[in-house]
Design an enzyme around this catalytic site. Structure first.
Site, PDB file in Angstrom:
ATOM      1  N   LEU A   1      -7.118   5.552   1.355  1.00 52.12           N
ATOM      2  CA  LEU A   1      -6.585   6.599   0.548  1.00 52.12           C
ATOM      3  C   LEU A   1      -5.184   6.007   0.319  1.00 52.12           C
ATOM      4  O   LEU A   1      -4.620   5.254   1.130  1.00 52.12           O
ATOM      5  CB  LEU A   1      -6.266   7.909   1.219  1.00 52.12           C
ATOM      6  CG  LEU A   1      -7.694   8.589   1.381  1.00 52.12           C
ATOM      7  CD1 LEU A   1      -7.454   9.998   1.961  1.00 52.12           C
ATOM      8  CD2 LEU A   1      -8.360   8.797   0.187  1.00 52.12           C
ATOM      9  N   ASP A   2      -4.612   6.141  -1.051  1.00 47.83           N
ATOM     10  CA  ASP A   2      -3.480   5.836  -1.526  1.00 47.83           C
ATOM     11  C   ASP A   2      -2.277   6.332  -0.397  1.00 47.83           C
ATOM     12  O   ASP A   2      -2.506   7.671  -0.077  1.00 47.83           O
ATOM     13  CB  ASP A   2      -3.167   6.111  -2.652  1.00 47.83           C
ATOM     14  CG  ASP A   2      -3.800   5.318  -3.676  1.00 47.83           C
ATOM     15  OD1 ASP A   2      -4.287   4.126  -3.210  1.00 47.83           O
ATOM     16  OD2 ASP A   2      -4.223   5.762  -4.758  1.00 47.83           O
ATOM     17  N   ALA A   3      -0.993   5.961  -0.428  1.00 50.51           N
ATOM     18  CA  ALA A   3       0.008   6.551   0.230  1.00 50.51           C
ATOM     19  C   ALA A   3       0.247   8.074  -0.136  1.00 50.51           C
ATOM     20  O   ALA A   3       0.667   8.797   0.550  1.00 50.51           O
ATOM     21  CB  ALA A   3       1.136   5.561   0.373  1.00 50.51           C
TER      22      ALA A   3
END
Length: 428
Positions: A259-261
């Site tokens: 998942l993206d930050a």
């Protein structure tokens, strides 16, 4: 008129005293005054008759606003107690008289009352004292430092400006506190202020599922999946997996997807390599569905659909790095395939030859209010920043607060939030 007192009230009433340079006879105004007055009270000694001005007030009082007249009344004898009380009252009033500025007749203007002239005199004296204190002799100021003289000259203006600025700031603070809330209540915790022990404790508390060699972890906002060589000291999930596995009693933890930050949600982890491969196969066959929910700045039109636009890298200007060197900036952007057989609308453009990856996103608006929408998104492919690019650059409704993909040709420019959203949140 003490000579009258001495003549009439002296211990020896038969002796008469004359004032030097004056006639022993009275003026015409006092011709009707009796030559002698009979006093029935005890005779006065030499100390008491020296100050008998109350007799003068009774017989010779003249009003300053009327012509001088003398009204003679019959002298009524008083007892000794009344006489002493009256003397004490006269003496007390005489001591309490305050010295006031001279109000000569020359200062009284024509047609003005004496009270008005008195007020003018007081104002004139105050103005004169202020002028003398404010204006100094230039010759005496030569020896002073010119900086201190200029500072003293500008001091009143500086104090007034500072007071005005303070008042304006107080008004702004008071107005903001009434109309707007503190925006920090809507912000997620800043993980960069956490130490390693606090991050590990946070991750341990976010475990949702731990069974069948599968770990379900709720990844917090702002925590990247992997670290980088340039930012080795920053927190990332990969760095804490060994410590988290030991905390949970497993030999190891392996990531299955990412998942993206800036995305928060469930991340699947495997405790063995065999389980990891199994989960990856299920994701590839779409047997595990990842559903995203986002709040957009604006309402997508149409309310539901499928976005099928390839995504690739694109140059978006230059930036000067820490060494002072100018480097090019890139970010994900849309790379439409105009040569596709499915494209039957745009025929006058050519497809970019730059590298791109197929990306398909399915979305549906769940609710909307005041310019904001709650959108459900399904990713049919797994391109980096796919949802952000498709919602922001393809539909023109970027995720609320995502300034990276709010403008097609600008990067990191502050997002223009719809007015209804600001009013709804009550923030500024």
């Amino acid at each position: 008129l003490n000579f009258i007192d001495e003549q009439y009230l002296a211990p020896s009433s038969k002796e008469s005293l004359a004032v030097p340079g004056s006639s022993p006879s009275l003026t015409p105004e006092f011709e009707n005054v009796p030559e002698k007055v009979a006093v029935k009270s005890p005779p006065l000694n030499a100390e008491e008759y020296k100050d008998q001005n109350f007799i003068d007030d009774q017989y010779f009082n003249v009003s300053p606003s009327t012509p001088k007249q003398v009204e003679v009344n019959d002298f009524e004898p008083k007892n000794q107690n009344e006489t002493n009380k009256e003397n004490m009252r006269k003496e007390k009033n005489f001591k309490n008289v305050e010295k006031k500025p001279d109000r000569s007749s020359a200062q009284v203007r024509k047609g003005e009352s004496s009270a008005l002239a008195y007020v003018r005199t007081l104002r004139k004296q105050a103005s004169t004292e202020q002028s003398e204190a404010q204006f100094k002799d230039p010759v005496l100021e030569i020896g002073r430092n010119i900086t201190s003289r200029m500072t003293e000259a500008n001091l009143p203006a500086m104090i007034a400006a500072k007071k005005k600025k303070s008042d304006d700031m107080n008004e702004d603070v008071e107005l903001s506190s009434k109309l707007h809330q503190n925006i920090e209540k809507y912000c997620p915790p800043n993980l960069w202020k956490y130490n390693s022990a606090e991050i590990l404790e946070l991750l341990t508390s976010k475990i949702l599922y731990d069974d069948n060699e599968i770990i379900g972890l709720w990844k917090p906002y702002g925590l990247p999946m992997f670290g980088s060589a340039n930012k080795s000291n920053e927190h990332n999930l990969e760095k804490y997996l060994p410590m988290l596995a030991k905390e949970l009693g497993h030999a190891q933890l392996l990531e299955v997807h990412r998942l993206d930050a800036t995305t928060t949600g469930v991340v699947l982890l495997a405790t063995s390599e065999h389980r990891r491969k199994h989960l990856k196969q299920l994701l590839f066959e779409r047997k595990i569905v990842k559903t995203y929910v986002a709040i957009t700045n604006g309402i997508p039109r149409p309310s539901e659909g499928i976005i099928n636009i390839p995504i690739g890298e694109g140059k978006i200007g230059n930036i000067r790095n820490g060494k002072g060197e100018v480097v090019e900036r890139y970010r994900k952007t849309l790379r439409p395939d105009y040569s596709s057989k499915e494209n039957k609308i745009i025929t006058n453009k050519k497809t970019s030859k730059a590298d791109s990856s197929p990306a398909t996103t399915e979305y549906r608006v769940l609710a909307s209010n005041n310019g904001a929408s709650l959108v459900e998104v399904l990713m049919m492919s797994g391109v980096k920043h796919q949802i952000r690019v498709h919602l922001g650059l393809a539909l023109g409704t970027p995720i609320l607060g995502d300034n990276k993909y709010s403008y097609i040709d600008q990067l990191q420019k502050p997002q223009l939030v719809k007015g209804g959203i600001v009013e709804r949140l009550g923030v500024k």
